[in-house]
Design a protein around this motif. Structure first.
Motif, PDB file in Angstrom:
ATOM      1  N   UNK A   1      29.810  -2.798 -13.889  1.00 23.15           N
ATOM      2  CA  UNK A   1      29.966  -3.938 -13.195  1.00 23.15           C
ATOM      3  C   UNK A   1      29.176  -3.835 -12.139  1.00 23.15           C
ATOM      4  N   UNK A   2      28.944  -4.958 -11.266  1.00 25.14           N
ATOM      5  CA  UNK A   2      28.324  -4.891 -10.066  1.00 25.14           C
ATOM      6  C   UNK A   2      29.080  -3.921  -9.030  1.00 25.14           C
ATOM      7  N   UNK A   3      30.150  -3.508  -9.206  1.00 29.98           N
ATOM      8  CA  UNK A   3      30.777  -2.617  -8.107  1.00 29.98           C
ATOM      9  C   UNK A   3      30.574  -1.116  -8.480  1.00 29.98           C
ATOM     10  N   UNK A   4      30.364  -0.978  -9.888  1.00 28.72           N
ATOM     11  CA  UNK A   4      29.774   0.284 -10.465  1.00 28.72           C
ATOM     12  C   UNK A   4      28.451   0.533 -10.111  1.00 28.72           C
ATOM     13  N   UNK A   5      27.688  -0.522 -10.203  1.00 23.22           N
ATOM     14  CA  UNK A   5      26.224  -0.514  -9.861  1.00 23.22           C
ATOM     15  C   UNK A   5      25.985   0.041  -8.408  1.00 23.22           C
ATOM     16  N   UNK A   6      26.720  -0.673  -7.416  1.00 22.05           N
ATOM     17  CA  UNK A   6      26.806  -0.480  -6.155  1.00 22.05           C
ATOM     18  C   UNK A   6      27.352   0.956  -5.748  1.00 22.05           C
ATOM     19  N   UNK A   7      28.095   1.764  -6.804  1.00 19.56           N
ATOM     20  CA  UNK A   7      28.767   3.031  -6.258  1.00 19.56           C
ATOM     21  C   UNK A   7      27.811   4.195  -6.724  1.00 19.56           C
ATOM     22  N   UNK A   8      26.732   3.822  -7.159  1.00 23.24           N
ATOM     23  CA  UNK A   8      25.507   4.855  -7.498  1.00 23.24           C
ATOM     24  C   UNK A   8      24.518   5.076  -6.289  1.00 23.24           C
ATOM     25  N   UNK A   9      24.823   5.928  -5.422  1.00 30.58           N
ATOM     26  CA  UNK A   9      24.330   5.965  -4.017  1.00 30.58           C
ATOM     27  C   UNK A   9      23.927   7.344  -4.012  1.00 30.58           C
ATOM     28  N   UNK A  10      22.569   7.404  -3.324  1.00 28.82           N
ATOM     29  CA  UNK A  10      22.135   8.759  -3.104  1.00 28.82           C
ATOM     30  C   UNK A  10      21.608   9.193  -1.698  1.00 28.82           C
ATOM     31  N   UNK A  11      21.301  10.322  -1.136  1.00 22.13           N
ATOM     32  CA  UNK A  11      20.986  10.483   0.261  1.00 22.13           C
ATOM     33  C   UNK A  11      19.500  10.646   0.261  1.00 22.13           C
ATOM     34  N   UNK A  12      18.805  11.104  -0.900  1.00 21.88           N
ATOM     35  CA  UNK A  12      17.480  11.242  -0.593  1.00 21.88           C
ATOM     36  C   UNK A  12      16.836  11.152  -2.131  1.00 21.88           C
ATOM     37  N   UNK A  13      15.557  10.950  -2.049  1.00 20.25           N
ATOM     38  CA  UNK A  13      14.797  11.003  -3.415  1.00 20.25           C
ATOM     39  C   UNK A  13      14.963  12.360  -4.256  1.00 20.25           C
ATOM     40  N   UNK A  14      15.123  13.229  -3.287  1.00 16.74           N
ATOM     41  CA  UNK A  14      15.474  14.631  -3.941  1.00 16.74           C
ATOM     42  C   UNK A  14      16.248  14.874  -5.098  1.00 16.74           C
ATOM     43  N   UNK A  15      17.297  14.304  -5.005  1.00 14.80           N
ATOM     44  CA  UNK A  15      18.598  14.114  -5.841  1.00 14.80           C
ATOM     45  C   UNK A  15      18.155  13.537  -7.134  1.00 14.80           C
ATOM     46  N   UNK A  16      17.564  12.247  -7.090  1.00 14.64           N
ATOM     47  CA  UNK A  16      17.224  11.456  -8.185  1.00 14.64           C
ATOM     48  C   UNK A  16      16.131  12.111  -9.129  1.00 14.64           C
ATOM     49  N   UNK A  17      14.975  12.503  -8.263  1.00 15.65           N
ATOM     50  CA  UNK A  17      13.906  13.214  -8.812  1.00 15.65           C
ATOM     51  C   UNK A  17      14.078  14.597  -9.376  1.00 15.65           C
ATOM     52  N   UNK A  18      15.078  15.332  -8.758  1.00 12.73           N
ATOM     53  CA  UNK A  18      15.323  16.653  -9.296  1.00 12.73           C
ATOM     54  C   UNK A  18      16.212  16.489 -10.704  1.00 12.73           C
ATOM     55  N   UNK A  19      16.963  15.426 -10.882  1.00 15.05           N
ATOM     56  CA  UNK A  19      17.558  15.087 -12.264  1.00 15.05           C
ATOM     57  C   UNK A  19      16.679  14.570 -13.072  1.00 15.05           C
ATOM     58  N   UNK A  20      15.840  13.421 -12.840  1.00 16.20           N
ATOM     59  CA  UNK A  20      14.874  13.004 -13.565  1.00 16.20           C
ATOM     60  C   UNK A  20      13.890  14.019 -14.002  1.00 16.20           C
ATOM     61  N   UNK A  21      13.402  14.963 -13.223  1.00 13.33           N
ATOM     62  CA  UNK A  21      12.544  16.010 -13.427  1.00 13.33           C
ATOM     63  C   UNK A  21      12.892  16.938 -14.577  1.00 13.33           C
TER      64      UNK A  21
ATOM     65  N   UNK B   1       4.056   8.893 -18.928  1.00  7.71           N
ATOM     66  CA  UNK B   1       3.750   7.746 -18.204  1.00  7.71           C
ATOM     67  C   UNK B   1       5.231   7.240 -17.582  1.00  7.71           C
ATOM     68  N   UNK B   2       6.158   7.639 -18.162  1.00  9.68           N
ATOM     69  CA  UNK B   2       7.550   7.209 -17.657  1.00  9.68           C
ATOM     70  C   UNK B   2       7.732   8.169 -16.180  1.00  9.68           C
ATOM     71  N   UNK B   3       7.457   9.420 -16.619  1.00  7.96           N
ATOM     72  CA  UNK B   3       7.494  10.383 -15.270  1.00  7.96           C
ATOM     73  C   UNK B   3       6.530   9.792 -14.163  1.00  7.96           C
ATOM     74  N   UNK B   4       5.203   9.493 -14.325  1.00 12.00           N
ATOM     75  CA  UNK B   4       4.399   8.914 -13.273  1.00 12.00           C
ATOM     76  C   UNK B   4       5.427   7.602 -12.787  1.00 12.00           C
ATOM     77  N   UNK B   5       5.688   6.701 -13.458  1.00 13.27           N
ATOM     78  CA  UNK B   5       6.191   5.509 -13.065  1.00 13.27           C
ATOM     79  C   UNK B   5       7.288   5.704 -12.250  1.00 13.27           C
ATOM     80  N   UNK B   6       8.241   6.705 -12.631  1.00  8.49           N
ATOM     81  CA  UNK B   6       9.632   7.071 -11.946  1.00  8.49           C
ATOM     82  C   UNK B   6       8.989   7.598 -10.549  1.00  8.49           C
ATOM     83  N   UNK B   7       8.157   8.358 -10.403  1.00  5.46           N
ATOM     84  CA  UNK B   7       7.720   9.064  -9.141  1.00  5.46           C
ATOM     85  C   UNK B   7       7.147   8.188  -8.155  1.00  5.46           C
ATOM     86  N   UNK B   8       6.374   7.511  -8.874  1.00  5.29           N
ATOM     87  CA  UNK B   8       5.857   6.126  -8.073  1.00  5.29           C
ATOM     88  C   UNK B   8       6.949   5.262  -7.287  1.00  5.29           C
ATOM     89  N   UNK B   9       7.871   5.060  -8.048  1.00 11.17           N
ATOM     90  CA  UNK B   9       8.897   3.978  -7.569  1.00 11.17           C
ATOM     91  C   UNK B   9       9.790   4.827  -6.646  1.00 11.17           C
TER      92      UNK B   9
END
Length: 169
Positions: free
Chosen positions: A89-109, A13-21
């Motif tokens: 921190x807010x600055x650290x949160x802002x430093x997490x940037x990706x160029x596409x969903x492929x990177x996020x979903x590749x790691x998550x998967x 269910x986590x997998x489905x929710x992450x992909x949907x988002x």
């Protein structure tokens, strides 16, 4: 259904929710913050994945996917290599940037697959094993996995909320 089946279902269910988002979003939306200090979808999904990777690998006695498959280098984040997002921190949160969903979903998967392999092999007795004795009472494997699921679902829901807000702009 046994305990392993319940845990596998929850992580699916986590997998489905992450992909949907995440699926189909441009980098602009993945990295957008609803205000100057808000969490982006990229940070939320990266963070929930890092925590799952860290906690499950520790409990399973395996190396984190982040290191084993060199996702740390692929993300090229200006953070400590072992960072999971706790206390950012807010600055650290802002430093997490990706160029596409492929990177996020590749790691998550990759993390999701390792997690499912691990939990599907568990029996009820395994869930009573103490995995962290720095708490009172000590944390068992069952409690740790439920904690990861709860955290994952909360952050996936936040990512879905951010996506919805961005799509209404």
């Amino acid at each position: 259904m046994n305990s392993a089946g319940i845990l596998a279902d929850a992580f699916e269910r986590v997998h489905e929710a992450v992909h949907t988002a995440v699926e189909g979003l441009p980098a602009e939306d993945l990295n957008a913050r609803l205000d100057a200090d808000a969490n982006s979808i990229a940070w939320l999904v990266w963070h929930l994945t890092r925590v799952q990777d860290d906690h499950v690998a520790d409990a399973a006695g395996t190396e984190q996917i982040w290191f084993a498959q060199d996702w740390a280098s692929r993300f090229e984040l200006p953070l400590e290599k072992g960072s999971t997002g706790y206390g950012h921190s807010s600055a650290q949160v802002g430093s997490v940037r990706v160029a596409s969903p492929d990177l996020l979903l590749g790691y998550f998967d990759a993390v999701s697959e390792q997690t499912l392999d691990f939990v599907r092999g568990l029996d009820g007795r395994a869930l009573d094993r103490v995995v962290d004795d720095s708490w009172s009472p000590p944390v068992t494997l069952g409690v740790r996995l439920i904690s990861v699921i709860a955290d994952d679902l909360q952050h996936a829901g936040q990512a879905a909320f951010v996506r919805g807000a961005l799509e209404r702009r």
